[in-house]
Design an enzyme around this catalytic site. Structure first.
Site, mmCIF file in Angstrom:
data_model
loop_
_atom_site.group_PDB
_atom_site.id
_atom_site.type_symbol
_atom_site.label_atom_id
_atom_site.label_comp_id
_atom_site.label_asym_id
_atom_site.label_seq_id
_atom_site.Cartn_x
_atom_site.Cartn_y
_atom_site.Cartn_z
ATOM 1 N N CYS A 7 7.586 -0.371 7.839
ATOM 2 C CA CYS A 7 7.151 -1.718 7.479
ATOM 3 C C CYS A 7 7.725 -2.020 6.099
ATOM 4 O O CYS A 7 8.772 -1.489 5.740
ATOM 5 C CB CYS A 7 5.631 -1.884 7.573
ATOM 6 S SG CYS A 7 4.662 -0.960 6.380
ATOM 7 N N ARG A 13 0.765 -1.242 7.689
ATOM 8 C CA ARG A 13 1.052 -1.166 9.129
ATOM 9 C C ARG A 13 1.711 0.139 9.543
ATOM 10 O O ARG A 13 1.261 0.792 10.493
ATOM 11 C CB ARG A 13 1.938 -2.353 9.540
ATOM 12 C CG ARG A 13 1.239 -3.696 9.454
ATOM 13 C CD ARG A 13 2.208 -4.839 9.547
ATOM 14 N NE ARG A 13 3.054 -4.906 8.349
ATOM 15 C CZ ARG A 13 4.038 -5.793 8.159
ATOM 16 N NH1 ARG A 13 4.304 -6.673 9.111
ATOM 17 N NH2 ARG A 13 4.735 -5.794 7.045
#
Length: 195
Positions: A7, A13
Protein backbone atom coordinates in the site's frame (compact mmCIF):
# COMPACT_ATOMS: atom_id res chain seq x y z
CA UNK A 1 6.40 -18.55 -3.43
CA UNK A 2 6.56 -15.04 -2.02
CA UNK A 3 3.37 -12.94 -1.92
CA UNK A 4 3.81 -9.26 -1.08
CA UNK A 5 1.08 -6.77 -0.18
CA UNK A 6 1.86 -3.15 -1.00
CA UNK A 7 0.00 0.00 0.00
CA UNK A 8 1.28 3.55 0.52
CA UNK A 9 2.56 3.84 4.09
CA UNK A 10 2.57 0.11 5.00
CA UNK A 11 0.77 0.84 8.25
CA UNK A 12 -2.97 0.34 7.46
CA UNK A 13 -4.03 -1.87 4.52
CA UNK A 14 -0.97 -3.90 3.52
CA UNK A 15 -0.21 -5.01 7.11
CA UNK A 16 -3.78 -6.34 7.37
CA UNK A 17 -3.30 -8.13 4.03
CA UNK A 18 -0.02 -9.64 5.18
CA UNK A 19 -1.36 -10.75 8.56
CA UNK A 20 -4.60 -12.22 7.18
CA UNK A 21 -2.89 -14.08 4.32
CA UNK A 22 -0.22 -15.38 6.72
CA UNK A 23 -3.00 -16.70 8.98
CA UNK A 24 -4.82 -18.42 6.13
CA UNK A 25 -1.62 -19.95 4.69
CA UNK A 26 -0.13 -21.12 7.99
CA UNK A 27 1.37 -24.55 7.54
CA UNK A 28 2.36 -23.91 3.91
CA UNK A 29 5.70 -22.86 2.46
CA UNK A 30 4.24 -19.65 1.01
CA UNK A 31 6.05 -16.58 2.35
CA UNK A 32 3.96 -13.42 2.88
CA UNK A 33 5.27 -9.91 3.47
CA UNK A 34 4.29 -6.28 2.92
CA UNK A 35 5.79 -2.89 2.14
CA UNK A 36 4.73 0.63 1.20
CA UNK A 37 5.50 2.72 -1.85
CA UNK A 38 6.14 5.52 0.65
CA UNK A 39 6.59 3.20 3.61
CA UNK A 40 7.47 4.57 7.03
CA UNK A 41 10.37 2.29 8.03
CA UNK A 42 9.96 0.60 11.42
CA UNK A 43 6.62 2.30 12.12
CA UNK A 44 4.12 0.04 13.94
CA UNK A 45 0.78 -0.92 12.45
CA UNK A 46 -1.89 1.79 12.71
CA UNK A 47 -3.77 1.31 16.01
CA UNK A 48 -7.11 0.92 14.18
CA UNK A 49 -5.72 -1.81 11.89
CA UNK A 50 -4.11 -3.44 14.92
CA UNK A 51 -7.42 -3.35 16.78
CA UNK A 52 -9.16 -5.07 13.88
CA UNK A 53 -6.52 -7.80 13.72
CA UNK A 54 -6.72 -8.26 17.50
CA UNK A 55 -10.51 -8.62 17.23
CA UNK A 56 -10.04 -11.78 15.15
CA UNK A 57 -7.22 -13.21 17.25
CA UNK A 58 -4.28 -12.12 15.07
CA UNK A 59 -1.34 -10.62 16.94
CA UNK A 60 0.04 -7.51 15.24
CA UNK A 61 2.16 -5.76 17.89
CA UNK A 62 5.42 -6.98 16.36
CA UNK A 63 4.65 -5.59 12.90
CA UNK A 64 6.97 -2.88 11.53
CA UNK A 65 6.54 -1.13 8.21
CA UNK A 66 9.04 -1.12 5.34
CA UNK A 67 9.57 1.04 2.28
CA UNK A 68 9.33 -0.88 -0.99
CA UNK A 69 12.62 -1.27 -2.88
CA UNK A 70 13.27 -2.55 -6.37
CA UNK A 71 14.97 -5.63 -4.91
CA UNK A 72 11.89 -6.44 -2.80
CA UNK A 73 9.61 -6.13 -5.83
CA UNK A 74 11.96 -8.17 -8.04
CA UNK A 75 12.14 -10.94 -5.42
CA UNK A 76 8.36 -11.29 -5.06
CA UNK A 77 6.33 -13.78 -7.10
CA UNK A 78 3.00 -11.99 -6.65
CA UNK A 79 2.45 -8.38 -5.59
CA UNK A 80 -1.03 -7.35 -4.48
CA UNK A 81 -1.73 -3.63 -4.05
CA UNK A 82 -4.80 -1.58 -3.18
CA UNK A 83 -4.91 1.37 -5.61
CA UNK A 84 -4.22 1.87 -9.32
CA UNK A 85 -1.63 4.54 -8.49
CA UNK A 86 0.28 2.10 -6.29
CA UNK A 87 0.50 -0.35 -9.18
CA UNK A 88 1.96 2.41 -11.36
CA UNK A 89 4.48 3.31 -8.65
CA UNK A 90 5.52 -0.34 -8.23
CA UNK A 91 6.11 -1.00 -11.93
CA UNK A 92 7.94 2.33 -12.30
CA UNK A 93 10.29 1.24 -9.51
CA UNK A 94 10.60 -2.36 -10.77
CA UNK A 95 9.52 -2.67 -14.43
CA UNK A 96 9.82 -6.48 -14.50
CA UNK A 97 7.18 -6.69 -11.75
CA UNK A 98 4.49 -5.58 -14.21
CA UNK A 99 3.81 -9.27 -15.02
CA UNK A 100 2.89 -10.19 -11.43
CA UNK A 101 1.57 -6.97 -9.84
CA UNK A 102 -2.19 -6.62 -9.46
CA UNK A 103 -4.81 -4.74 -7.54
CA UNK A 104 -6.00 -7.11 -4.83
CA UNK A 105 -9.63 -7.06 -6.00
CA UNK A 106 -8.57 -7.53 -9.61
CA UNK A 107 -6.48 -10.60 -8.85
CA UNK A 108 -9.32 -12.02 -6.73
CA UNK A 109 -11.68 -11.63 -9.70
CA UNK A 110 -9.11 -13.27 -12.01
CA UNK A 111 -8.79 -16.24 -9.64
CA UNK A 112 -12.56 -16.57 -9.41
CA UNK A 113 -12.94 -16.40 -13.21
CA UNK A 114 -10.22 -19.02 -13.75
CA UNK A 115 -11.74 -21.33 -11.12
CA UNK A 116 -15.24 -21.08 -12.63
CA UNK A 117 -13.88 -21.77 -16.11
CA UNK A 118 -11.55 -24.66 -15.25
CA UNK A 119 -8.42 -22.66 -16.06
CA UNK A 120 -6.45 -23.25 -12.85
CA UNK A 121 -3.65 -25.78 -13.19
CA UNK A 122 -1.31 -27.41 -10.70
CA UNK A 123 -1.50 -29.35 -7.48
CA UNK A 124 0.07 -26.92 -5.02
CA UNK A 125 -1.25 -23.48 -4.16
CA UNK A 126 1.96 -22.03 -5.61
CA UNK A 127 1.41 -23.74 -8.97
CA UNK A 128 -2.25 -22.77 -9.01
CA UNK A 129 -1.55 -19.10 -8.27
CA UNK A 130 1.15 -19.08 -10.97
CA UNK A 131 -1.35 -20.50 -13.47
CA UNK A 132 -3.61 -17.48 -12.88
CA UNK A 133 -0.68 -15.05 -13.15
CA UNK A 134 0.28 -16.61 -16.51
CA UNK A 135 -3.27 -16.21 -17.85
CA UNK A 136 -3.84 -12.72 -16.43
CA UNK A 137 -3.33 -10.70 -19.62
CA UNK A 138 -5.73 -12.97 -21.49
CA UNK A 139 -8.53 -12.81 -18.91
CA UNK A 140 -8.18 -9.15 -17.85
CA UNK A 141 -10.68 -7.93 -20.50
CA UNK A 142 -13.21 -10.57 -19.40
CA UNK A 143 -13.65 -9.49 -15.78
CA UNK A 144 -14.94 -6.33 -14.05
CA UNK A 145 -12.73 -3.25 -13.97
CA UNK A 146 -10.47 -3.26 -10.90
CA UNK A 147 -11.61 -1.31 -7.86
CA UNK A 148 -9.41 0.46 -5.33
CA UNK A 149 -9.66 -0.31 -1.62
CA UNK A 150 -9.68 3.19 -0.13
CA UNK A 151 -6.96 4.32 2.27
CA UNK A 152 -8.45 4.64 5.77
CA UNK A 153 -5.41 6.46 7.20
CA UNK A 154 -6.43 9.42 9.36
CA UNK A 155 -10.13 8.57 9.04
CA UNK A 156 -12.78 7.18 11.39
CA UNK A 157 -12.65 3.57 12.54
CA UNK A 158 -15.49 2.55 10.20
CA UNK A 159 -13.23 3.29 7.22
CA UNK A 160 -10.67 0.85 8.63
CA UNK A 161 -13.37 -1.77 9.12
CA UNK A 162 -14.50 -1.38 5.49
CA UNK A 163 -10.91 -1.67 4.21
CA UNK A 164 -10.34 -4.75 6.39
CA UNK A 165 -13.55 -6.43 5.23
CA UNK A 166 -12.79 -5.72 1.55
CA UNK A 167 -9.23 -7.03 2.00
CA UNK A 168 -10.40 -10.16 3.81
CA UNK A 169 -13.13 -10.83 1.23
CA UNK A 170 -10.65 -10.57 -1.67
CA UNK A 171 -8.09 -12.82 0.05
CA UNK A 172 -10.72 -15.45 0.80
CA UNK A 173 -11.96 -15.29 -2.81
CA UNK A 174 -8.40 -15.93 -4.02
CA UNK A 175 -7.88 -18.87 -1.67
CA UNK A 176 -11.33 -20.35 -2.29
CA UNK A 177 -10.51 -20.33 -6.01
CA UNK A 178 -7.34 -22.31 -5.31
CA UNK A 179 -9.14 -24.92 -3.22
CA UNK A 180 -9.35 -27.96 -5.49
CA UNK A 181 -6.12 -29.37 -4.05
CA UNK A 182 -5.78 -27.06 -1.09
CA UNK A 183 -7.74 -26.44 2.11
CA UNK A 184 -8.16 -22.82 3.20
CA UNK A 185 -7.46 -22.23 6.89
CA UNK A 186 -10.57 -21.34 8.88
CA UNK A 187 -11.44 -17.67 9.13
CA UNK A 188 -10.01 -16.08 12.25
CA UNK A 189 -12.53 -16.42 15.10
CA UNK A 190 -15.38 -14.74 13.17
CA UNK A 191 -16.17 -14.84 9.45
CA UNK A 192 -16.29 -11.05 9.24
CA UNK A 193 -13.81 -8.65 10.71
CA UNK A 194 -15.57 -6.69 13.42
CA UNK A 195 -14.54 -4.90 16.55
Amino acid sequence: MHIMFVCTGNICRSPMGELLMTHYLSGTTVQVSSAGTRGLPMHPIDPSSGRLMQSVGIESSGFRSRRLTRQMADNADLILCFEKQQRKDIVTLAPAAVRYTFLLNDFANMCDYCARNGMIAGKTIQERLQSVIKRSSMIRPLIPLPMDIADPHGREFDHFRIAAEQTNMAIRKILKSMRKHYVVAPAPVRSQIVA
